[in-house]
Design a protein around this motif. Structure first.
Motif: not given
Lengths: 187, 218
Positions: B24-25, B162-167, B199-200
């Motif tokens: 998710q970004i 921006t970062v992308k969070q991955r499992a 906001k996250t």
């Protein structure tokens, strides 16, 4: 009356024979290509799965290792590939290193280090370009600084000059100790 | 009574994060500041507490021309939670992170502190503070809500904002929010240079190590 010169006349060739001749020509070309490829393949040396080497490995051609190597590998101007079955416990020096297997030790490359999926490296990497694929394992440091240009040179050859503060002759000042301890002087 | 209510609110677990392979970004504000704090340095040394991400290595290598130390404490914590043994705080000081004092210019903690209890977090923070060079920077993400994740997450940098969070690795992981005051106290010796509440539900902290006055005057 006039006798035809049969000698210069081309023999009649059936369509099937022509096709066979073309195929033969193509075949010989393919053979030449195979031979060329074979010659190219011979330039890449393989160390098989069952081979275990302990010591120093030097070379001037591309090398693929599927076996076990302990010690030191040096291929200054060539590509070193650690195959999926390769297990290396050594210092590696090469133009480019591709890792599909397991490496424990430092890698120094003058061009690129490429750790592919399922590849594993436990050590420090020095190279101007480093690619680590998703799924690869890595623990250590990556140094991509410009000094990597001369990275393929073994470190042992590099002269190491250390300037130790203790060896510096003290300069006579009014309050040298205060300066060394980071205190304000004459405030 | 009021305190009880707060306690209850904190203990309501957020739904498990659903990170898939694509990830998710999320936006980030502190990463740009972190990079800005290191650009003026020549060949800085960066330490990443997260797992190795090839594109991040390339990103930092191109932007900063830096040396990157990959520690992957997430996998160490994962191994520790499965195998047990000595407390994780002790492992940090005795086996992990044995770099010289004042040898690192920048430290990427990502959200690793969310998975630690306060004592272990304090030990880790003290260890990082010791290793950081004067004027060096530490970037950390801290959750504001308790949550149970299906896996650790790893951060893939998309760009500066921006970062992308991955499992990353499997198994249930509980994230516990640390209080702001605890975060600031455990990084004693560092100054909060920037902090953002996104906001996250993520607090982003950028710490800087002050330059000793004597060096300034010198």
């Amino acid at each position: 009356m006039w006798k035809r010169d049969e000698a210069v006349r081309q023999p009649a060739v059936s369509h099937g024979e022509a096709a066979a001749a073309t195929a033969q020509a193509a075949g010989s070309q393919a053979t030449r290509q195979d031979s060329y490829q074979g010659q190219n393949e011979r330039d890449v040396v393989n160390i098989g799965k069952s081979v275990v080497i302990k010591g120093e490995l030097n070379g001037s051609e591309d090398l693929t290792i599927e076996g076990h190597v302990e010690g030191r590998i040096e291929l200054r101007d060539h590509v070193l590939t650690i195959g999926p079955n390769g297990k290396i416990k050594a210092e590696l020096f090469a133009k480019a290193v591709v890792v599909l297997g397991e490496v424990k030790g430092n890698i120094t490359a003058s061009e690129k280090v490429d750790i592919r999926e399922n590849g594993s490296v436990d050590g420090d990497i020095t190279a101007p370009r480093v690619a680590i694929a998703e799924g690869a394992q890595f623990r250590g440091s990556v140094d991509m600084a410009t000094k990597g240009k001369s990275a393929a040179q073994p470190q042992a050859i590099k002269p190491v000059v250390e300037v130790k503060p203790q060896s510096v002759q003290p300069v006579t000042t009014h309050a040298p100790q205060a300066v060394q301890q980071g205190q304000r002087v004459g405030a | 009574m009021l305190w009880d209510t707060r306690k209850d609110r904190n203990e309501v677990a957020a739904p498990a994060a659903t990170l898939n392979e694509d990830g998710q970004i999320y936006p980030t504000k502190a990463l740009r500041k972190f990079l800005g704090s290191l650009t003026s340095r020549e060949a800085p040394v960066l330490m990443d507490l997260g797992p190795v991400v090839g594109s991040n290595i390339t990103f930092f290598g191109e932007r900063l021309g830096c040396k990157i130390l990959v520690e992957d404490l997430y996998s160490e914590l994962d191994r520790h939670s499965r195998q047990g043994g000595t407390p994780f705080a002790e492992k940090i000081t005795s086996r992990l992170l044995k770099h010289a004092p004042s040898s690192i210019d920048g430290i990427l903690c990502w959200n690793f502190f969310d998975y630690l209890d306060l004592p272990a977090a304090q030990v880790l923070a003290a260890s990082l503070t010791r290793m950081l060079r004067p004027d060096g920077a530490v970037l950390g993400f801290f959750t504001t809500v308790t949550a149970v994740d299906a896996a650790f997450s790893k951060y893939v940098i998309v760009d500066e904002g921006t970062v992308k969070q991955r499992a990353y690795t499997s198994g249930s992981r509980k994230r516990t929010p640390l209080q702001n005051r605890d975060i600031i106290r455990m990084f004693e010796g560092l100054k909060v240079a920037e902090s953002f509440l996104l906001k996250t539900n993520v607090r982003e902290f950028l710490f800087r190590k002050p330059v000793p006055e004597a060096l300034d005057d010198f």
